[in-house]
Design a protein around this motif. Structure first.
Motif, PDB file in Angstrom:
ATOM      1  N   GLY A  93     -13.865  -4.127   0.404  1.00  0.00           N
ATOM      2  CA  GLY A  93     -13.013  -3.568   1.439  1.00  0.00           C
ATOM      3  C   GLY A  93     -11.689  -3.020   0.919  1.00  0.00           C
ATOM      4  O   GLY A  93     -10.857  -2.584   1.714  1.00  0.00           O
ATOM      5  N   ALA A  94     -11.496  -3.025  -0.399  1.00  0.00           N
ATOM      6  CA  ALA A  94     -10.259  -2.461  -0.954  1.00  0.00           C
ATOM      7  C   ALA A  94     -10.153  -0.969  -0.632  1.00  0.00           C
ATOM      8  O   ALA A  94      -9.068  -0.433  -0.467  1.00  0.00           O
ATOM      9  CB  ALA A  94     -10.195  -2.682  -2.462  1.00  0.00           C
ATOM     10  N   VAL A  95     -11.320  -0.304  -0.549  1.00  0.00           N
ATOM     11  CA  VAL A  95     -11.376   1.095  -0.145  1.00  0.00           C
ATOM     12  C   VAL A  95     -12.407   1.198   0.972  1.00  0.00           C
ATOM     13  O   VAL A  95     -13.530   0.715   0.826  1.00  0.00           O
ATOM     14  CB  VAL A  95     -11.783   2.014  -1.319  1.00  0.00           C
ATOM     15  CG1 VAL A  95     -11.953   3.450  -0.844  1.00  0.00           C
ATOM     16  CG2 VAL A  95     -10.758   1.941  -2.440  1.00  0.00           C
ATOM     17  N   THR A  96     -12.012   1.783   2.100  1.00  0.00           N
ATOM     18  CA  THR A  96     -12.956   1.991   3.191  1.00  0.00           C
ATOM     19  C   THR A  96     -12.914   3.456   3.623  1.00  0.00           C
ATOM     20  O   THR A  96     -11.884   4.121   3.521  1.00  0.00           O
ATOM     21  CB  THR A  96     -12.654   1.104   4.423  1.00  0.00           C
ATOM     22  OG1 THR A  96     -11.349   1.405   4.898  1.00  0.00           O
ATOM     23  CG2 THR A  96     -12.748  -0.369   4.085  1.00  0.00           C
ATOM     24  N   ILE A 125      -7.036   2.877   1.655  1.00  0.00           N
ATOM     25  CA  ILE A 125      -6.988   2.331   0.304  1.00  0.00           C
ATOM     26  C   ILE A 125      -5.961   1.206   0.294  1.00  0.00           C
ATOM     27  O   ILE A 125      -4.780   1.417   0.596  1.00  0.00           O
ATOM     28  CB  ILE A 125      -6.608   3.416  -0.722  1.00  0.00           C
ATOM     29  CG1 ILE A 125      -7.646   4.545  -0.694  1.00  0.00           C
ATOM     30  CG2 ILE A 125      -6.483   2.814  -2.117  1.00  0.00           C
ATOM     31  CD1 ILE A 125      -7.279   5.754  -1.530  1.00  0.00           C
ATOM     32  N   GLY A 126      -6.422   0.013  -0.047  1.00  0.00           N
ATOM     33  CA  GLY A 126      -5.531  -1.140  -0.128  1.00  0.00           C
ATOM     34  C   GLY A 126      -4.598  -1.025  -1.321  1.00  0.00           C
ATOM     35  O   GLY A 126      -4.944  -0.437  -2.348  1.00  0.00           O
ATOM     36  N   LYS A 127      -3.401  -1.588  -1.195  1.00  0.00           N
ATOM     37  CA  LYS A 127      -2.409  -1.503  -2.259  1.00  0.00           C
ATOM     38  C   LYS A 127      -2.911  -2.096  -3.571  1.00  0.00           C
ATOM     39  O   LYS A 127      -2.570  -1.604  -4.643  1.00  0.00           O
ATOM     40  CB  LYS A 127      -1.118  -2.194  -1.828  1.00  0.00           C
ATOM     41  CG  LYS A 127      -0.393  -1.451  -0.731  1.00  0.00           C
ATOM     42  CD  LYS A 127       0.881  -2.148  -0.333  1.00  0.00           C
ATOM     43  CE  LYS A 127       1.503  -1.372   0.824  1.00  0.00           C
ATOM     44  NZ  LYS A 127       2.774  -1.926   1.234  1.00  0.00           N
ATOM     45  N   VAL A 176      -4.702   0.274  -6.040  1.00  0.00           N
ATOM     46  CA  VAL A 176      -3.954   1.362  -6.665  1.00  0.00           C
ATOM     47  C   VAL A 176      -3.278   0.865  -7.938  1.00  0.00           C
ATOM     48  O   VAL A 176      -2.413  -0.007  -7.907  1.00  0.00           O
ATOM     49  CB  VAL A 176      -2.880   1.929  -5.700  1.00  0.00           C
ATOM     50  CG1 VAL A 176      -2.095   3.042  -6.364  1.00  0.00           C
ATOM     51  CG2 VAL A 176      -3.528   2.414  -4.418  1.00  0.00           C
ATOM     52  N   ASP A 177      -3.719   1.413  -9.065  1.00  0.00           N
ATOM     53  CA  ASP A 177      -3.118   1.140 -10.365  1.00  0.00           C
ATOM     54  C   ASP A 177      -2.847   2.495 -11.019  1.00  0.00           C
ATOM     55  O   ASP A 177      -3.792   3.166 -11.447  1.00  0.00           O
ATOM     56  CB  ASP A 177      -4.057   0.307 -11.227  1.00  0.00           C
ATOM     57  CG  ASP A 177      -3.516   0.029 -12.611  1.00  0.00           C
ATOM     58  OD1 ASP A 177      -2.409   0.497 -12.940  1.00  0.00           O
ATOM     59  OD2 ASP A 177      -4.202  -0.673 -13.382  1.00  0.00           O
ATOM     60  N   PRO A 178      -1.596   2.912 -11.079  1.00  0.00           N
ATOM     61  CA  PRO A 178      -1.297   4.238 -11.629  1.00  0.00           C
ATOM     62  C   PRO A 178      -1.852   4.450 -13.035  1.00  0.00           C
ATOM     63  O   PRO A 178      -2.104   5.581 -13.441  1.00  0.00           O
ATOM     64  CB  PRO A 178       0.242   4.285 -11.644  1.00  0.00           C
ATOM     65  CG  PRO A 178       0.668   3.288 -10.625  1.00  0.00           C
ATOM     66  CD  PRO A 178      -0.384   2.215 -10.640  1.00  0.00           C
ATOM     67  N   THR A 212     -10.724   4.325 -11.876  1.00  0.00           N
ATOM     68  CA  THR A 212     -11.345   3.261 -11.081  1.00  0.00           C
ATOM     69  C   THR A 212     -11.182   3.533  -9.591  1.00  0.00           C
ATOM     70  O   THR A 212     -12.122   3.357  -8.808  1.00  0.00           O
ATOM     71  CB  THR A 212     -10.760   1.887 -11.442  1.00  0.00           C
ATOM     72  OG1 THR A 212     -11.067   1.609 -12.817  1.00  0.00           O
ATOM     73  CG2 THR A 212     -11.330   0.781 -10.572  1.00  0.00           C
ATOM     74  N   LEU A 213     -10.021   3.985  -9.187  1.00  0.00           N
ATOM     75  CA  LEU A 213      -9.797   4.313  -7.777  1.00  0.00           C
ATOM     76  C   LEU A 213     -10.717   5.454  -7.343  1.00  0.00           C
ATOM     77  O   LEU A 213     -11.300   5.406  -6.258  1.00  0.00           O
ATOM     78  CB  LEU A 213      -8.334   4.680  -7.532  1.00  0.00           C
ATOM     79  CG  LEU A 213      -7.969   5.042  -6.093  1.00  0.00           C
ATOM     80  CD1 LEU A 213      -8.344   3.920  -5.124  1.00  0.00           C
ATOM     81  CD2 LEU A 213      -6.488   5.360  -6.012  1.00  0.00           C
TER      82      LEU A 213
END
Length: 74
Positions: free
Chosen positions: A8-11, A25-27, A30-32, A37-38
């Protein structure tokens, strides 16, 4: 329908005519330093939603046709 990735990190919410209505998109997703991966998670969530759209469409069509397969419809 709703598709998701990484628990559910991304729906992705999608209508049954295959239009994306919302992407969430859950915080913690997000990894700059790791954009790839995102991107992969968004792809997985969209494909999950599309699978559910197709399943829903097939169920609706089966209820209309009484389960009979009509060539050219599905």
């Amino acid at each position: 329908v709703s598709g998701s990735a990484a628990g559910g990190a991304v729906t992705v919410e999608m209508s049954c005519d295959q239009r994306v209505k919302r992407v969430t998109i859950g915080k913690d997703a997000v990894d700059p330093g790791d954009v790839e991966t995102l991107e992969d998670l968004v792809t997985v969530a969209v494909n999950d939603a599309l699978t559910k759209v197709n399943e829903t469409s097939q169920k609706r069509m089966a209820s209309v046709t009484g389960g009979m397969r009509i060539p050219g419809l599905m």
